[in-house]
Scaffold this motif. Structure first.
Motif, PDB file in Angstrom:
ATOM      1  N   ARG A  32      -6.660  -3.544   2.561  1.00 45.40           N
ATOM      2  CA  ARG A  32      -5.613  -2.742   1.648  1.00 45.40           C
ATOM      3  C   ARG A  32      -5.450  -1.531   2.623  1.00 45.40           C
ATOM      4  NH1 ARG A  32      -9.207  -5.149  -1.832  1.00 45.40           N
ATOM      5  NH2 ARG A  32      -8.113  -5.888  -3.565  1.00 45.40           N
ATOM      6  N   VAL A  33      -4.077  -1.066   2.514  1.00 46.21           N
ATOM      7  CA  VAL A  33      -3.524   0.068   3.162  1.00 46.21           C
ATOM      8  C   VAL A  33      -3.111   1.183   2.323  1.00 46.21           C
ATOM      9  CG1 VAL A  33      -1.825   0.869   4.928  1.00 46.21           C
ATOM     10  CG2 VAL A  33      -2.739  -1.428   5.082  1.00 46.21           C
ATOM     11  N   ARG A  34      -3.486   2.314   2.314  1.00 46.51           N
ATOM     12  CA  ARG A  34      -3.082   3.275   1.491  1.00 46.51           C
ATOM     13  C   ARG A  34      -2.016   4.142   2.063  1.00 46.51           C
ATOM     14  NH1 ARG A  34      -6.259   3.611  -2.967  1.00 46.51           N
ATOM     15  NH2 ARG A  34      -8.372   2.631  -2.860  1.00 46.51           N
ATOM     16  N   HIS A  35      -0.941   4.309   1.323  1.00 46.90           N
ATOM     17  CA  HIS A  35       0.228   5.166   2.000  1.00 46.90           C
ATOM     18  C   HIS A  35       0.049   6.459   1.342  1.00 46.90           C
ATOM     19  CE1 HIS A  35       2.319   1.732   3.837  1.00 46.90           C
ATOM     20  NE2 HIS A  35       1.823   0.972   2.767  1.00 46.90           N
ATOM     21  N   ARG A  36       0.699   7.389   1.953  1.00 46.64           N
ATOM     22  CA  ARG A  36       0.631   8.877   1.843  1.00 46.64           C
ATOM     23  C   ARG A  36       1.233   9.215   0.473  1.00 46.64           C
ATOM     24  NH1 ARG A  36       2.318  12.158   7.490  1.00 46.64           N
ATOM     25  NH2 ARG A  36       0.320  11.664   8.459  1.00 46.64           N
ATOM     26  N   ASP A  37       2.230   8.210  -0.074  1.00 51.88           N
ATOM     27  CA  ASP A  37       2.699   8.587  -1.276  1.00 51.88           C
ATOM     28  C   ASP A  37       2.014   7.988  -2.548  1.00 51.88           C
ATOM     29  OD1 ASP A  37       3.399   5.769  -0.908  1.00 51.88           O
ATOM     30  OD2 ASP A  37       5.305   5.929  -0.856  1.00 51.88           O
TER      31      ASP A  37
END
Length: 142
Positions: A32-37
């Motif tokens: 799971r990759v969390r993006h800045r937005d």
């Protein structure tokens, strides 16, 4: 069939199912990759060595089966059996007797793992004698 042909089949399955392949020791991962937005992106990834022969080919198929095959939401032994069924179904070759028995030893190790934990407060589920899990294991071990 040549190992490079089998390795290419693994690559094709990874492309078809949008799985990222990395060199490693045989593991399926849901990243799971969390993006800045604030968006969260789910990526499928397997960490496997390059195919050198039938056993590594079937292990790679097994790891792909953990990510895209049927039975991913079951209990541990059921998930392992489902991933091996996926591998056997998707394979371009029939496993040799030696390969089949090695797969059987890998699946049997999960049964041993579960049997050693039967006295825990929440023991792992061991399928009943009538479950198809045991048919698969018997065929692999014969």
């Amino acid at each position: 069939m040549r190992p490079d042909t089998l390795d290419q089949h693994i690559d094709e399955l990874c492309v078809r199912h949008a799985i990222r392949r990395r060199n490693g020791s045989g593991r399926a991962v849901l990243v799971r990759v969390r993006h800045r937005d604030g968006r969260v992106e789910r990526r499928l990834e397997i960490r496997i060595p390059y195919v050198r022969g039938q056993v590594s080919y079937f292990v790679a198929l097994h790891e792909i089966g953990h990510l895209v095959g049927d039975g991913r939401a079951g209990r541990r032994l059921e998930k392992e059996a489902a991933a091996w069924r996926f591998a056997l179904h998707e394979a371009l070759v029939e496993p040799t007797d030696a390969t089949r028995r090695r797969i059987g030893r890998r699946l049997r190790s999960y049964v041993t793992w579960a049997e050693h934990r039967t006295r825990r407060r929440t023991p792992p589920h061991i399928p009943p004698d009538t479950d198809t899990f045991w048919e698969l294991l018997a065929w692999l071990e014969r």
